[in-house]
Design an enzyme around this catalytic site. Structure first.
Site, mmCIF file in Angstrom:
data_model
loop_
_atom_site.group_PDB
_atom_site.id
_atom_site.type_symbol
_atom_site.label_atom_id
_atom_site.label_comp_id
_atom_site.label_asym_id
_atom_site.label_seq_id
_atom_site.Cartn_x
_atom_site.Cartn_y
_atom_site.Cartn_z
ATOM 1 N N GLU A 71 6.235 -5.793 8.551
ATOM 2 C CA GLU A 71 5.614 -4.904 7.649
ATOM 3 C C GLU A 71 5.925 -3.733 7.282
ATOM 4 O OE1 GLU A 71 1.539 -5.163 8.860
ATOM 5 O OE2 GLU A 71 1.443 -7.423 9.156
ATOM 6 N N HIS A 78 0.290 -3.688 15.129
ATOM 7 C CA HIS A 78 0.797 -2.302 14.446
ATOM 8 C C HIS A 78 1.017 -1.195 15.533
ATOM 9 C CE1 HIS A 78 1.764 0.547 11.306
ATOM 10 N NE2 HIS A 78 1.628 -0.493 10.349
ATOM 11 N N LYS A 87 0.890 -1.269 -0.006
ATOM 12 C CA LYS A 87 0.000 -0.100 -0.051
ATOM 13 C C LYS A 87 1.009 1.392 -0.176
ATOM 14 C CE LYS A 87 -1.736 -1.388 3.961
ATOM 15 N NZ LYS A 87 -0.435 -2.326 4.445
#
Length: 437
Positions: free
Chosen positions: A292, A216, A88
């Site tokens: 990530e 996250h 993304k």
């Protein structure tokens, strides 16, 4: 080259260098020059083709060598943690090809991102479908493509997955403290710790396979200790699950890693210095650990060059003008040909502060140089008809003319990926170079 990375960059494994050199596509021209040299050549070509249509459009220079340096840096400082690039952040096809060739995994958030990654030859087991709330047809597509690892944070999602992909390998995304982050993703995602017991019980009742935990700490995290606290919470969930009969094998420490453009405050070195040891202390070697990273890889790799398409002199009321230093009372508004609805959407969506620098003035190339002229109070605006399309409300620039150029560095993260074509303006193209070889 970043001085603190010199030993890493000068001695990478030869097989890795060979992989990197083999990446450029025969269909895409990749220079082996500095960003300065590539930019200068591009502007000279524009000058020589003065009357060609759209010849002064804004453009990016994307440095594949910088992405490679960031990969070497990651492998040196966090060798145990496998990077799964957050597509993304920048789904540029050359970036994906490069990272795929280096063995990276990929964090995908939709069917289209999964498809794009598969299309560059990435195996399905190198993809994590890291979106806790997924469209049913996208779950079916993941099943068809054998993309088995996917996140969840609520019971309703478990029932959906049971219906459309009962053999999925599930990762429980827990809620952590992201109050010190620019983008607080916990507002939308993450299971509060008091709900974990219920979610684990629901998964058992549905006979679903949970393999691990993810979190996250937020995009643009400003506190490296947030990673430590989150890892400790994940360890507690591992223990809680083990007591219920689960055998977790995967920890996903998410994103939030700063890029090479961050020199002060929280840096990647500071994050690695706390994250690596706490993972090793709390999780044995047989637990696979992934992350990530997004902006970490690409933020510093892209520079955008914009053409000044208009200038407007600001006429101040007499009373205000008297209060301003008499030497530089002039103020100017500059209009450039990319803006908030295009590549500079990062100002709104990603809370970024962008800094204009003079690229060309009066046909004199000034990349990386100080223009020794008086600076004036200025604002910089994008090309659309919307008044929110402002890149810099207040900055200091020399007096520029339409046809001059500005450039902005560190524009690789959450920029062109979210650009629209509002008012009919095209997305800025990318010119590639490789400053490693």
């Amino acid at each position: 080259m970043h001085a603190n990375l010199e030993t890493v960059v000068l001695a990478p494994p030869y097989d890795m260098v060979d992989l990197f050199k083999s990446v450029p596509s025969p269909d895409v021209n990749v220079y082996n020059r500095s960003i300065c040299e590539v930019t200068k050549q591009r502007l000279e070509a524009i000058t020589n083709q003065q009357w060609e249509s759209d010849q002064e459009n804004a453009f990016f220079v994307g440095d594949l060598g910088e992405v490679f340096r960031q990969h070497l840096r990651w492998k040196s400082l966090l060798p145990r943690i496998e990077p799964f690039f957050a597509v993304k952040c920048n789904p540029d096809p050359m970036i994906l090809k490069l990272l795929a060739s280096l063995g990276c995994g990929f964090d995908c958030a939709s069917k289209q991102e999964i498809q794009q990654v598969l299309d560059v030859g990435v195996e399905s087991n190198r993809i994590v479908y890291a979106n806790p709330c997924k469209q049913a047809s996208f779950v079916r597509y993941a099943a068809q493509q054998n993309v088995s690892r996917m996140t969840f944070d609520n019971a309703e999602e478990l029932h959906k997955i049971k219906k459309f992909y009962p053999d999925a390998e599930l990762i429980l995304r827990i809620l952590t403290d992201d109050s010190q982050s620019l983008c607080q993703l916990g507002l939308k995602f993450g299971a509060p710790l008091h709900t974990v017991q219920h979610l684990l019980e629901t998964a058992q009742q549905l006979d679903l396979n949970i393999i691990g935990v993810s979190f996250h700490v937020g995009s643009g995290c400003l506190d490296e200790n947030a990673f430590c606290d989150a890892v400790i919470s994940a360890r507690n969930v591992f223990d809680q699950a083990a007591a219920m009969g689960f055998n977790f094998t995967l920890l996903d420490v998410g994103g939030g890693f700063p890029g090479a453009d961050v020199k002060n405050g929280i840096t990647f070195e500071k994050v690695a210095a706390v994250l690596g040891p706490v993972v090793d202390r709390l999780f044995p070697a047989d637990i696979r650990v992934i992350a990530e990273p997004g902006r970490y890889y690409v933020a510093s790799a892209f520079t955008i060059c914009t053409n000044i398409i208009g200038r407007r002199s600001v006429t101040l009321p007499p009373a205000v003008e008297e209060e301003i230093e008499k030497e530089t009372p002039e103020q100017y508004m500059y209009y450039v040909n990319d803006g908030m609805y295009g590549s500079f959407n990062c100002i709104i969506f990603d809370h970024q502060i962008v800094e204009p620098k003079v690229l060309m003035k009066n046909e004199v190339f000034t990349f990386g140089q100080d223009v020794c002229e008086p600076n004036f109070e200025s604002s910089v605006w994008g090309p659309t008809c919307d008044s929110i399309d402002c890149l810099n409300k207040s900055t200091r620039l020399p007096k520029l003319e339409p046809g001059d150029w500005l450039y902005y560095e560190n524009m690789g993260a959450y920029t062109v990926c979210a650009a629209s074509q509002f008012n009919g303006f095209k997305k800025s193209e990318v010119v590639y170079t490789n400053t490693f070889c």
